[in-house]
Scaffold this active site. Structure first.
Site, PDB file in Angstrom:
ATOM      1  N   THR A  99     -17.075   0.530   4.170  1.00  0.00           N
ATOM      2  CA  THR A  99     -15.684   0.854   4.482  1.00  0.00           C
ATOM      3  C   THR A  99     -15.598   2.328   4.842  1.00  0.00           C
ATOM      4  OG1 THR A  99     -15.104   1.484   2.214  1.00  0.00           O
ATOM      5  CG2 THR A  99     -14.873  -0.851   2.797  1.00  0.00           C
ATOM      6  N   TYR A 158     -15.046   6.231 -12.817  1.00  0.00           N
ATOM      7  CA  TYR A 158     -14.731   5.022 -12.052  1.00  0.00           C
ATOM      8  C   TYR A 158     -15.218   3.781 -12.799  1.00  0.00           C
ATOM      9  CZ  TYR A 158     -14.693   1.934  -7.907  1.00  0.00           C
ATOM     10  OH  TYR A 158     -14.476   0.918  -7.022  1.00  0.00           O
ATOM     11  N   ASP A 218       0.850  -1.189   0.000  1.00  0.00           N
ATOM     12  CA  ASP A 218       0.000   0.000   0.000  1.00  0.00           C
ATOM     13  C   ASP A 218       0.884   1.237   0.000  1.00  0.00           C
ATOM     14  OD1 ASP A 218      -2.140   2.004   0.768  1.00  0.00           O
ATOM     15  OD2 ASP A 218      -3.288   0.181   1.118  1.00  0.00           O
TER      16      ASP A 218
END
Length: 252
Positions: free
Chosen positions: A193, A158, A38
């Site tokens: 999330t 997206y 990450d």
């Protein structure tokens, strides 16, 4: 419990939080050594700490910029140097579309979303395939989206990137299946999330009720379970699938 991951090595990009973190947990619970990659150093290190304490599993954090081919190649190289193999990869790193409408999207937004969500997957697949082709085996799962299967008005840019991910997945699946590498994608719907909450704010609860026939958001571990299954021997004849994990949203 059958732990199919024992002796295997899994790589998860975007593993500092959300779906990536829970998938790293699921691989570790299945017995695999896990590389968490990450750009978020603190979050990635925390994922590794939790894996080591909760699952007594081997884990390694690698800082990576998936938009940079050299960084991605170094990530895979470090994975193999540390653990001696790369058996499974979940190309999950992604960013949201900052535009509420295609009409008001900017060039900056387009470039950012495409660089991370589509080009980043391409970089990762190329580097992972370099090793897996030599080994003659492997499983890759790309994180696409419900927006990669159907049109979603608030996700124009997206969705374009995620449709691209589905296309890359299918092409790679066909090209490399005969060489022992299975490539598939998961296509999550609305998932609970921190990123989702930050994007939708007070609208999130209402969106969740309307998002799919189940009338709720997915939990990250529900997506993680699908990823681990696609990488497992239980899915040994599953190739080139863009698997909706969306509560039935795309079945409408």
């Amino acid at each position: 419990m059958n732990r199919e991951g024992v002796g295997k090595v899994a790589l998860v990009t975007g593993g500092a939080s959300g779906i990536g973190r829970d998938t790293a947990f699921a691989f570790a619970r299945d017995g695999a050594a896990v590389v968490v990659a990450d750009a978020d150093v603190a979050g990635g290190a925390e994922t590794v700490r939790l894996i080591e304490t909760r699952y007594d599993a081997q884990a390694l954090f690698i800082e990576v910029d998936v938009t940079d081919a050299a960084s991605v190649e170094a990530m895979v190289r470090s994975t193999v140097e540390r653990f001696g193999a790369l058996d499974m990869a979940f190309n999950n790193a992604g960013v949201p579309d900052r535009a509420a409408s295609l009409h008001v999207s900017t060039q900056e937004n387009w470039d950012r979303v495409m660089a991370v969500n589509l080009e980043g997957v391409w970089h990762c697949m190329k580097a992972e395939l370099d090793h897996m082709l030599t080994a003659g085996k492997g499983a890759i799962v790309n994180n696409a989206s419900r927006s990669g299967l159907v049109g979603v008005p608030s996700d124009g840019v997206y969705g374009a990137a995620k449709h691209g991910v589905v296309g890359l997945t299918k092409a790679a699946a066909i090209e490399f299946a005969a060489r022992g590498i299975r490539v598939n994608a998961v296509c999550p719907g609305l998932v609970e999330t921190a990123l989702t909450r930050a994007r939708f704010g007070d609208e999130l609860s209402a969106r969740a009720k309307l998002a799919n026939p189940l009338g709720r958001m997915a939990q990250p571990e529900e997506i993680a379970n699908a990823v681990v299954w696609l990488c497992s021997d239980a899915a040994s004849f599953v190739v080139g699938v863009a698997l909706p994990v969306d509560g039935g949203a795309t079945a409408r």
